[in-house]
Scaffold this motif. Structure first.
Motif, PDB file in Angstrom:
ATOM      1  N   LYS A  44       0.836  -1.210   0.000  1.00  0.00           N
ATOM      2  CA  LYS A  44       0.000   0.000   0.000  1.00  0.00           C
ATOM      3  C   LYS A  44       0.866   1.253   0.000  1.00  0.00           C
ATOM      4  CE  LYS A  44      -4.124  -1.634   2.394  1.00  0.00           C
ATOM      5  NZ  LYS A  44      -4.934  -1.543   3.610  1.00  0.00           N
ATOM      6  N   LYS A  45       1.889   1.268   0.851  1.00  0.00           N
ATOM      7  CA  LYS A  45       2.763   2.443   0.935  1.00  0.00           C
ATOM      8  C   LYS A  45       3.530   2.660  -0.374  1.00  0.00           C
ATOM      9  CE  LYS A  45       3.196   2.993   5.778  1.00  0.00           C
ATOM     10  NZ  LYS A  45       3.033   2.412   6.920  1.00  0.00           N
ATOM     11  N   ALA A  46       3.947   1.572  -0.996  1.00  0.00           N
ATOM     12  CA  ALA A  46       4.652   1.685  -2.284  1.00  0.00           C
ATOM     13  C   ALA A  46       3.726   2.294  -3.335  1.00  0.00           C
ATOM     14  CB  ALA A  46       5.150   0.316  -2.736  1.00  0.00           C
ATOM     15  N   LEU A  47       2.461   1.884  -3.338  1.00  0.00           N
ATOM     16  CA  LEU A  47       1.493   2.448  -4.276  1.00  0.00           C
ATOM     17  C   LEU A  47       1.281   3.932  -3.994  1.00  0.00           C
ATOM     18  CD1 LEU A  47      -1.174  -0.410  -4.394  1.00  0.00           C
ATOM     19  CD2 LEU A  47       0.505   0.174  -6.156  1.00  0.00           C
ATOM     20  N   GLU A  48       1.144   4.282  -2.720  1.00  0.00           N
ATOM     21  CA  GLU A  48       0.939   5.685  -2.346  1.00  0.00           C
ATOM     22  C   GLU A  48       2.110   6.552  -2.786  1.00  0.00           C
ATOM     23  OE1 GLU A  48       0.064   5.627   1.852  1.00  0.00           O
ATOM     24  OE2 GLU A  48      -1.875   4.648   1.511  1.00  0.00           O
ATOM     25  N   LYS A  49       3.342   6.039  -2.637  1.00  0.00           N
ATOM     26  CA  LYS A  49       4.523   6.792  -3.086  1.00  0.00           C
ATOM     27  C   LYS A  49       4.485   7.039  -4.585  1.00  0.00           C
ATOM     28  CE  LYS A  49       7.779   5.355   0.472  1.00  0.00           C
ATOM     29  NZ  LYS A  49       8.991   4.578   0.765  1.00  0.00           N
ATOM     30  N   ARG A  50       3.786   6.166  -5.304  1.00  0.00           N
ATOM     31  CA  ARG A  50       3.657   6.312  -6.762  1.00  0.00           C
ATOM     32  C   ARG A  50       2.385   7.071  -7.138  1.00  0.00           C
ATOM     33  NH1 ARG A  50       6.751   3.572  -9.890  1.00  0.00           N
ATOM     34  NH2 ARG A  50       5.187   3.007 -11.416  1.00  0.00           N
ATOM     35  N   GLY A  51       1.688   7.625  -6.129  1.00  0.00           N
ATOM     36  CA  GLY A  51       0.501   8.432  -6.395  1.00  0.00           C
ATOM     37  C   GLY A  51      -0.788   7.637  -6.507  1.00  0.00           C
ATOM     38  N   VAL A  52      -0.768   6.371  -6.106  1.00  0.00           N
ATOM     39  CA  VAL A  52      -1.972   5.545  -6.173  1.00  0.00           C
ATOM     40  C   VAL A  52      -2.542   5.400  -4.772  1.00  0.00           C
ATOM     41  CG1 VAL A  52      -2.920   3.284  -6.811  1.00  0.00           C
ATOM     42  CG2 VAL A  52      -1.058   4.283  -8.159  1.00  0.00           C
ATOM     43  N   SER A  53      -3.592   6.162  -4.486  1.00  0.00           N
ATOM     44  CA  SER A  53      -4.218   6.076  -3.163  1.00  0.00           C
ATOM     45  C   SER A  53      -5.529   5.293  -3.213  1.00  0.00           C
ATOM     46  CB  SER A  53      -4.470   7.481  -2.599  1.00  0.00           C
ATOM     47  OG  SER A  53      -5.275   8.220  -3.498  1.00  0.00           O
ATOM     48  N   GLU A  54      -6.062   5.139  -4.409  1.00  0.00           N
ATOM     49  CA  GLU A  54      -7.266   4.339  -4.620  1.00  0.00           C
ATOM     50  C   GLU A  54      -7.066   3.527  -5.889  1.00  0.00           C
ATOM     51  OE1 GLU A  54     -10.716   6.961  -4.674  1.00  0.00           O
ATOM     52  OE2 GLU A  54     -11.053   6.385  -2.587  1.00  0.00           O
ATOM     53  N   LEU A  55      -7.858   2.477  -6.031  1.00  0.00           N
ATOM     54  CA  LEU A  55      -7.804   1.659  -7.234  1.00  0.00           C
ATOM     55  C   LEU A  55      -9.017   1.942  -8.101  1.00  0.00           C
ATOM     56  CD1 LEU A  55      -6.834  -1.835  -5.760  1.00  0.00           C
ATOM     57  CD2 LEU A  55      -5.315  -0.115  -6.744  1.00  0.00           C
ATOM     58  N   TYR A  56      -8.853   1.775  -9.398  1.00  0.00           N
ATOM     59  CA  TYR A  56     -10.022   1.778 -10.265  1.00  0.00           C
ATOM     60  C   TYR A  56     -10.836   0.536  -9.916  1.00  0.00           C
ATOM     61  CZ  TYR A  56      -7.635   5.293 -13.085  1.00  0.00           C
ATOM     62  OH  TYR A  56      -6.994   6.417 -13.515  1.00  0.00           O
ATOM     63  N   ILE A  57     -12.121   0.610 -10.160  1.00  0.00           N
ATOM     64  CA  ILE A  57     -13.013  -0.492  -9.828  1.00  0.00           C
ATOM     65  C   ILE A  57     -12.527  -1.812 -10.452  1.00  0.00           C
ATOM     66  CG2 ILE A  57     -15.380  -1.379 -10.095  1.00  0.00           C
ATOM     67  CD1 ILE A  57     -15.169   0.879  -8.056  1.00  0.00           C
ATOM     68  N   HIS A  58     -12.097  -1.777 -11.719  1.00  0.00           N
ATOM     69  CA  HIS A  58     -11.654  -3.022 -12.357  1.00  0.00           C
ATOM     70  C   HIS A  58     -10.383  -3.570 -11.717  1.00  0.00           C
ATOM     71  CE1 HIS A  58      -9.355  -0.075 -14.780  1.00  0.00           C
ATOM     72  NE2 HIS A  58      -8.511  -1.073 -15.022  1.00  0.00           N
ATOM     73  N   GLN A  59      -9.534  -2.707 -11.189  1.00  0.00           N
ATOM     74  CA  GLN A  59      -8.321  -3.171 -10.519  1.00  0.00           C
ATOM     75  C   GLN A  59      -8.658  -3.870  -9.204  1.00  0.00           C
ATOM     76  OE1 GLN A  59      -6.456   0.696 -10.373  1.00  0.00           O
ATOM     77  NE2 GLN A  59      -4.960   0.112 -11.937  1.00  0.00           N
TER      78      GLN A  59
END
Length: 188
Positions: A44-59
């Protein structure tokens, strides 16, 4: 000669006598959802560092279905986040079980390199010992042995799978005994 802007080119196409019909689909706001609770905190933290705080519904749906041991095919437009549909469950599985292995098949070396680069950035941000390795015609013999023995994620192409991996399956025991996921990119 002056270069045309994108809008000028579009207007020109609209007026072209060979175009029978022109229909525009209006943009819709993205549908997102929080990252599932079961996603590891480091991921989760790695995603946040890349600017991903939420997922698209399909993801999110792909992640949950794959984690529930369902087979998934994701068909969405270019740049819609398909990569996370498979990287999330693969990385999650490796974090949960270091013996877990995955095989990624890409049709071209360039695509494989792009995907490996993105994957390695997430792995680096996670600060977890996960090895993603490319196995192609340019992989040196020393690296090939390391990939066979310790590659959590083996990135290759159909030709290498058929000519160098399957005929030598006894050298790939670690991969095949622990293979949890096979990812086929560009399914068509």
């Amino acid at each position: 000669m002056k270069k045309k802007t994108m809008n000028e080119l579009i207007e020109e196409l609209k007026k072209d006598e060979q175009v029978e019909h022109w229909h525009e689909i209006k943009a819709k706001p993205a549908q997102t959802s929080p990252v599932p609770e079961r996603v590891n905190e480091k991921l989760k933290k790695a995603l946040e560092k890349r600017g991903v705080s939420e997922l698209y519904i399909h993801q999110k749906e792909a992640f949950e279905r794959v984690m529930d041991a369902e087979h998934v095919v994701t068909v969405t437009p270019t740049a819609s986040g398909k990569t996370l549909c498979y990287n999330l469950p693969v990385l999650q599985s490796i974090v949960e079980d270091q013996t877990s292995r995955s095989l990624y098949l890409f049709p071209t070396k360039a695509l494989a390199q792009d995907q490996k680069s993105e994957l390695n950035e997430i792995i680096h941000e996670m600060d977890v010992p996960i090895h993603s390795e490319t196995y192609d015609g340019d992989t040196s013999p020393a690296i090939r042995q390391r990939v066979r023995q310790a590659g959590h994620i083996v990135i290759t192409n159909p030709d290498m799978l058929h000519s160098a991996i399957l005929p030598h399956h006894t050298k790939w025991v670690s991969l095949f005994e622990n293979l949890k996921y096979i990812v086929i990119d560009e399914l068509h």
